[in-house]
Motif scaffolding. Structure first.
Motif, PDB file in Angstrom:
ATOM      1  N   SER A   1     -22.697  25.853   4.350  1.00 50.97           N
ATOM      2  CA  SER A   1     -23.083  27.354   4.256  1.00 50.97           C
ATOM      3  C   SER A   1     -21.944  28.143   5.381  1.00 50.97           C
ATOM      4  CB  SER A   1     -24.451  27.537   4.676  1.00 50.97           C
ATOM      5  OG  SER A   1     -25.273  27.040   3.740  1.00 50.97           O
ATOM      6  N   LEU A   2     -20.548  27.818   5.011  1.00 49.72           N
ATOM      7  CA  LEU A   2     -19.806  28.430   5.890  1.00 49.72           C
ATOM      8  C   LEU A   2     -19.902  30.016   6.325  1.00 49.72           C
ATOM      9  CD1 LEU A   2     -16.877  26.294   4.937  1.00 49.72           C
ATOM     10  CD2 LEU A   2     -17.165  26.783   7.244  1.00 49.72           C
ATOM     11  N   GLU A   3     -19.677  30.448   7.357  1.00 51.65           N
ATOM     12  CA  GLU A   3     -19.670  31.833   8.025  1.00 51.65           C
ATOM     13  C   GLU A   3     -18.394  32.296   8.415  1.00 51.65           C
ATOM     14  OE1 GLU A   3     -22.955  32.058  10.706  1.00 51.65           O
ATOM     15  OE2 GLU A   3     -24.357  31.476   9.245  1.00 51.65           O
ATOM     16  N   LEU A   4     -18.366  33.572   8.414  1.00 52.19           N
ATOM     17  CA  LEU A   4     -17.094  34.089   8.888  1.00 52.19           C
ATOM     18  C   LEU A   4     -16.845  33.577  10.210  1.00 52.19           C
ATOM     19  CD1 LEU A   4     -17.297  37.853   7.662  1.00 52.19           C
ATOM     20  CD2 LEU A   4     -15.991  35.920   6.765  1.00 52.19           C
ATOM     21  N   GLY A   5     -17.803  33.505  11.163  1.00 52.53           N
ATOM     22  CA  GLY A   5     -17.515  33.136  12.653  1.00 52.53           C
ATOM     23  C   GLY A   5     -17.009  31.726  12.635  1.00 52.53           C
ATOM     24  N   ASP A   6     -17.131  31.161  11.620  1.00 52.70           N
ATOM     25  CA  ASP A   6     -16.618  29.780  11.706  1.00 52.70           C
ATOM     26  C   ASP A   6     -15.163  29.412  12.002  1.00 52.70           C
ATOM     27  OD1 ASP A   6     -19.389  28.569   9.523  1.00 52.70           O
ATOM     28  OD2 ASP A   6     -19.415  28.807  11.697  1.00 52.70           O
ATOM     29  N   SER A   7     -14.596  30.607  11.286  1.00 53.52           N
ATOM     30  CA  SER A   7     -13.085  30.485  11.244  1.00 53.52           C
ATOM     31  C   SER A   7     -12.416  30.233  12.698  1.00 53.52           C
ATOM     32  CB  SER A   7     -12.465  32.017  10.951  1.00 53.52           C
ATOM     33  OG  SER A   7     -12.741  32.181   9.467  1.00 53.52           O
ATOM     34  N   ALA A   8     -11.659  29.166  12.778  1.00 54.40           N
ATOM     35  CA  ALA A   8     -11.139  28.627  14.096  1.00 54.40           C
ATOM     36  C   ALA A   8     -10.162  27.567  13.768  1.00 54.40           C
ATOM     37  CB  ALA A   8     -12.164  28.229  14.951  1.00 54.40           C
TER      38      ALA A   8
ATOM     39  N   GLN B   1      -8.578   8.046  14.017  1.00 56.62           N
ATOM     40  CA  GLN B   1      -7.462   7.435  15.120  1.00 56.62           C
ATOM     41  C   GLN B   1      -7.070   5.935  14.966  1.00 56.62           C
ATOM     42  OE1 GLN B   1      -8.514   5.424  17.863  1.00 56.62           O
ATOM     43  NE2 GLN B   1     -11.050   5.562  17.664  1.00 56.62           N
ATOM     44  N   ASN B   2      -5.954   5.561  15.216  1.00 55.71           N
ATOM     45  CA  ASN B   2      -5.661   4.237  15.276  1.00 55.71           C
ATOM     46  C   ASN B   2      -5.149   3.808  16.493  1.00 55.71           C
ATOM     47  OD1 ASN B   2      -3.147   5.472  15.742  1.00 55.71           O
ATOM     48  ND2 ASN B   2      -2.169   5.155  13.810  1.00 55.71           N
ATOM     49  N   LEU B   3      -5.865   4.122  17.562  1.00 48.52           N
ATOM     50  CA  LEU B   3      -5.519   3.863  18.952  1.00 48.52           C
ATOM     51  C   LEU B   3      -6.762   2.884  19.328  1.00 48.52           C
ATOM     52  CD1 LEU B   3      -4.955   7.417  20.199  1.00 48.52           C
ATOM     53  CD2 LEU B   3      -3.192   5.613  19.814  1.00 48.52           C
ATOM     54  N   GLY B   4      -7.674   2.629  18.526  1.00 54.17           N
ATOM     55  CA  GLY B   4      -8.551   1.302  18.886  1.00 54.17           C
ATOM     56  C   GLY B   4      -9.512   1.948  20.036  1.00 54.17           C
ATOM     57  N   HIS B   5      -9.751   3.230  20.219  1.00 49.79           N
ATOM     58  CA  HIS B   5     -10.366   4.180  21.103  1.00 49.79           C
ATOM     59  C   HIS B   5     -12.012   4.137  20.777  1.00 49.79           C
ATOM     60  CE1 HIS B   5      -7.138   6.822  22.760  1.00 49.79           C
ATOM     61  NE2 HIS B   5      -7.010   5.396  23.089  1.00 49.79           N
ATOM     62  N   ASP B   6     -12.770   4.136  21.764  1.00 48.77           N
ATOM     63  CA  ASP B   6     -14.348   3.809  21.459  1.00 48.77           C
ATOM     64  C   ASP B   6     -14.951   5.347  21.164  1.00 48.77           C
ATOM     65  OD1 ASP B   6     -14.470   1.593  24.045  1.00 48.77           O
ATOM     66  OD2 ASP B   6     -14.107   0.988  22.106  1.00 48.77           O
ATOM     67  N   THR B   7     -14.209   6.460  21.785  1.00 56.31           N
ATOM     68  CA  THR B   7     -14.898   7.605  21.723  1.00 56.31           C
ATOM     69  C   THR B   7     -14.055   8.656  20.983  1.00 56.31           C
ATOM     70  OG1 THR B   7     -15.952   6.999  23.854  1.00 56.31           O
ATOM     71  CG2 THR B   7     -15.901   9.243  23.182  1.00 56.31           C
ATOM     72  N   MET B   8     -14.596   9.480  20.098  1.00 52.73           N
ATOM     73  CA  MET B   8     -14.036  10.588  19.553  1.00 52.73           C
ATOM     74  C   MET B   8     -14.965  11.710  19.772  1.00 52.73           C
ATOM     75  SD  MET B   8     -13.079   8.544  16.067  1.00 52.73           S
ATOM     76  CE  MET B   8     -11.725   9.622  15.462  1.00 52.73           C
ATOM     77  N   TYR B   9     -14.265  12.879  19.366  1.00 47.89           N
ATOM     78  CA  TYR B   9     -14.632  14.320  19.796  1.00 47.89           C
ATOM     79  C   TYR B   9     -14.120  15.365  18.713  1.00 47.89           C
ATOM     80  CZ  TYR B   9     -13.899  11.875  24.328  1.00 47.89           C
ATOM     81  OH  TYR B   9     -13.920  10.979  25.283  1.00 47.89           O
ATOM     82  N   TRP B  10     -15.031  16.349  18.531  1.00 49.21           N
ATOM     83  CA  TRP B  10     -14.726  17.470  17.924  1.00 49.21           C
ATOM     84  C   TRP B  10     -14.794  18.727  18.805  1.00 49.21           C
ATOM     85  CZ3 TRP B  10     -11.952  18.139  13.657  1.00 49.21           C
ATOM     86  CH2 TRP B  10     -11.942  16.937  12.443  1.00 49.21           C
ATOM     87  N   TYR B  11     -13.649  19.409  18.793  1.00 48.00           N
ATOM     88  CA  TYR B  11     -13.270  20.702  19.488  1.00 48.00           C
ATOM     89  C   TYR B  11     -13.115  21.944  18.524  1.00 48.00           C
ATOM     90  CZ  TYR B  11     -12.435  18.298  24.006  1.00 48.00           C
ATOM     91  OH  TYR B  11     -12.730  17.285  25.056  1.00 48.00           O
ATOM     92  N   LYS B  12     -13.663  23.103  19.117  1.00 50.45           N
ATOM     93  CA  LYS B  12     -13.272  24.395  18.492  1.00 50.45           C
ATOM     94  C   LYS B  12     -12.682  24.953  19.350  1.00 50.45           C
ATOM     95  CE  LYS B  12     -15.761  28.287  16.074  1.00 50.45           C
ATOM     96  NZ  LYS B  12     -16.994  28.917  15.930  1.00 50.45           N
ATOM     97  N   GLN B  13     -11.418  25.870  18.478  1.00 53.13           N
ATOM     98  CA  GLN B  13     -10.662  26.684  19.319  1.00 53.13           C
ATOM     99  C   GLN B  13     -10.645  27.811  18.850  1.00 53.13           C
ATOM    100  OE1 GLN B  13      -6.290  26.035  19.632  1.00 53.13           O
ATOM    101  NE2 GLN B  13      -6.325  26.514  21.626  1.00 53.13           N
TER     102      GLN B  13
END
Lengths: 115, 118
Positions: B80-87, B25-37
């Motif tokens: 060790s990727l699993e099928l359920g990781d697809s997202a 990110q080039n917004l200068g933000h302090d916090t970053m996140y990961w989401y799974k959909q």
């Protein structure tokens, strides 16, 4: 724990008409933010509108406005003059100010604007 | 200029492989996140970092390991990727500090990475 509920999985609206998407949430907190995000087929999550819980006035952004009812824990999104480009998934999100900026999302409402 | 970028946009791989997704990110933000959909479009937070420090770690398998080399980057490594990781995996960023009436808490999302595990 906070929960966000969107009870309308799918909705449709005629172009140029108005549609309202509903969202309810559950929290014991008093200070929080609420958001509506739009996710078009391109998959990008786009902020539509935000509301601070301490503000009584409903937020408005052009054709988008909210009806924020704090006592009822309700946060609906009204889209006026619907356009084809409004077709997307819409997600309601809740953020507790004092919990590390953690967002809680609803399950989304798929909106289709019909020409 | 892209505010929050992710690479790759698409990732197709076999079960058992190890893969990484990068976020900047080039917004200068302090916090970053990961989401799974997931396939039902439900968005769930996985991790949050503030100034390179882990502050949210939801119930996620140990095979997922976030790494933040600096506050502008938050990468996600999956073993060790699993099928359920697809997202679809989304990165997001926001300003950590709270200010009344400000928009600094708003999260800005990257374009997403569609991971398919075969």
């Amino acid at each position: 724990a906070q929960t966000v509920t969107q009870s309308q999985p799918e909705m449709s609206v005629q172009e140029a008409e108005t549609v309202t998407l509903s969202c309810t949430y559950d929290t014991s907190e008093n200070n929080y933010y609420l958001f509506w995000y739009k996710q078009p087929p391109s998959r990008q999550m786009i902020l539509v509108i935000r509301q601070e819980a301490y503000k009584q006035q409903n937020a408005t952004e052009n054709r988008f406005s909210v009806n924020f009812q704090k006592a009822a824990k309700s946060f609906s999104l009204k889209i006026s003059d619907s356009q084809l480009g409004d077709t997307a998934m819409y997600f309601c999100a809740f953020m507790n100010l004092w919990s590390g900026n953690q967002f809680y999302f609803g399950t989304g409402t798929s909106l289709t604007v019909i020409p | 200029d892209t505010a929050v970028s992710q690479t790759p946009k698409y990732l197709v791989t076999q079960m058992g492989n190890d893969k990484s997704i990068k976020c900047e990110q080039n917004l200068g933000h302090d916090t970053m996140y990961w989401y799974k959909q997931d396939s039902k479009k439900f968005l769930k937070i996985m991790f949050s970092y503030n100034n390179k420090e882990l502050i949210i770690n939801e119930t996620v398998p140990n095979r997922f390991s976030p790494k933040s080399p600096d506050k502008a980057h938050l990468n996600l490594h999956i073993n060790s990727l699993e099928l359920g990781d697809s997202a679809v995996y989304f990165c997001a960023s926001s300003q950590r500090r709270f200010e009344w009436g400000g928009a600094k808490d708003t999260q800005y999302f990257g374009p997403g990475t569609r991971l398919t595990v075969l």
